[in-house]
Design a protein around this motif. Sequence first.
Motif, short mmCIF file in Angstrom:
data_model
loop_
_atom_site.label_atom_id
_atom_site.label_comp_id
_atom_site.label_asym_id
_atom_site.label_seq_id
_atom_site.Cartn_x
_atom_site.Cartn_y
_atom_site.Cartn_z
N VAL A 15 43.82 -19.40 -60.43
CA VAL A 15 42.81 -20.44 -60.83
C VAL A 15 41.31 -20.41 -60.79
O VAL A 15 40.55 -20.38 -61.46
CB VAL A 15 43.40 -21.89 -60.60
CG1 VAL A 15 42.30 -23.05 -61.09
CG2 VAL A 15 44.62 -21.99 -61.07
N ASN A 16 41.09 -20.13 -59.35
CA ASN A 16 39.79 -19.97 -58.68
C ASN A 16 39.20 -18.63 -59.43
O ASN A 16 38.00 -18.96 -59.79
CB ASN A 16 39.81 -19.99 -57.36
CG ASN A 16 39.80 -21.26 -56.87
OD1 ASN A 16 40.00 -22.39 -57.34
ND2 ASN A 16 39.57 -21.37 -55.37
N GLU A 21 44.00 -10.17 -62.32
CA GLU A 21 43.36 -9.16 -61.78
C GLU A 21 42.54 -9.45 -60.63
O GLU A 21 42.43 -8.81 -59.76
CB GLU A 21 42.86 -8.18 -62.77
CG GLU A 21 43.62 -7.48 -63.88
CD GLU A 21 44.09 -8.62 -65.09
OE1 GLU A 21 43.75 -9.56 -65.20
OE2 GLU A 21 45.29 -8.15 -65.75
N ALA A 22 41.55 -10.46 -60.94
CA ALA A 22 40.65 -10.94 -59.89
C ALA A 22 41.40 -11.26 -58.48
O ALA A 22 41.11 -11.33 -57.67
CB ALA A 22 39.58 -12.01 -60.37
N ALA A 23 42.51 -12.22 -58.95
CA ALA A 23 43.33 -12.88 -57.80
C ALA A 23 44.12 -11.63 -57.02
O ALA A 23 43.96 -11.65 -55.77
CB ALA A 23 44.50 -13.70 -58.54
N SER A 32 50.66 -6.90 -60.54
CA SER A 32 52.23 -6.80 -60.96
C SER A 32 52.73 -8.01 -59.68
O SER A 32 53.35 -8.87 -60.12
CB SER A 32 52.95 -5.55 -60.57
OG SER A 32 54.28 -5.86 -60.83
N ALA A 33 52.32 -7.97 -58.55
CA ALA A 33 52.68 -9.08 -57.36
C ALA A 33 52.41 -10.24 -57.63
O ALA A 33 53.08 -11.33 -57.58
CB ALA A 33 52.20 -8.31 -56.05
N VAL A 34 51.01 -10.23 -58.12
CA VAL A 34 50.57 -11.62 -58.55
C VAL A 34 51.20 -12.30 -59.88
O VAL A 34 51.61 -13.37 -59.65
CB VAL A 34 49.02 -11.50 -59.08
CG1 VAL A 34 48.46 -12.77 -59.55
CG2 VAL A 34 48.21 -11.20 -57.60
#
Length: 297
Positions: A15-16, A21-23, A32-34
């Motif tokens: 969200v932030n 990708e940015a997270a 993929s983990a995100v």
Amino acid sequence: MALDPVQLTTFHAVVNDGSFEAAARSLHVTPSAVSQRIKALEQAVGQVLVRRGRPCEPTEAGTALVRLAGQIALLEGEALDAARGPVGGGGARTRVAVVVNADSLATWFLPALAGLPAGATLAFDIHQDDQDHTADILRAGTAMAAVTAQRVPVQGCRVERLGAMRYLAMAAPALRRAHFADRDLRAGFGTAPMIVLNRKDRLQHRFLGTLAGRVPDPPIHYVPAAAAFVEAIRLGMGWGLVPEQIATADIAAGRCVELTPGRHLDVPLYWQYWRLESTVLATLTDAVRGAAATALR
């Protein structure tokens, strides 16, 4: 059912940062983990929490978890800093998201941040919105504190009155001569172009409403940046309400004139922030309170 803290942290990062990708980059994991963590959290809650897009945004169900995730991240960071102590320092700065109206940002708010103690290792994420709408971002959980015109506290927040920002109706001398010389004041406001920050900005309309009789309907220029807004007035494009701190210097230098001496608009401002026992929020609140006491009426 207990929520997985790693999944919540990942949700907060998406969200932030605005994308998976940015997270992933900020968390030092793969996209993929995100994705797997967000899917697992959505399965646990039984609702879609993230609206995939550019940027990613929380759904209505996800909004309920945004503030929780942010609060956990803030308290966890403070606890780690306390546990490490001065010997274990050097960790990541605590990210602090605040939302501020444009005129406070252009006048007194940045000095408040610059005046924080040297040991306050913070990284600021400053959002800007109209003072009548800043509390909406706080309510959504995206920010942890807000300078707002709303005195009723957002659920889960504390509120303190900061003071009032005074606005003066200002114009270039040439515009005053063209529209206000030897004319009724209301007639001048009816024909003189008006500078407005954006379509949320109702300050000029509110000021016109203080004049007796029907509110004029003048032509409008939208100039969506505080510095450019004032420059448009200096250049004679139109008149507008300018914070007293900025207006007085232009008036003294002869670049602008006050259209209604003795008549101004005072806008009360409040500081709303998460109701947490947080050292970061307490330190920030002290700095904001002190700067506002000097700058506001």
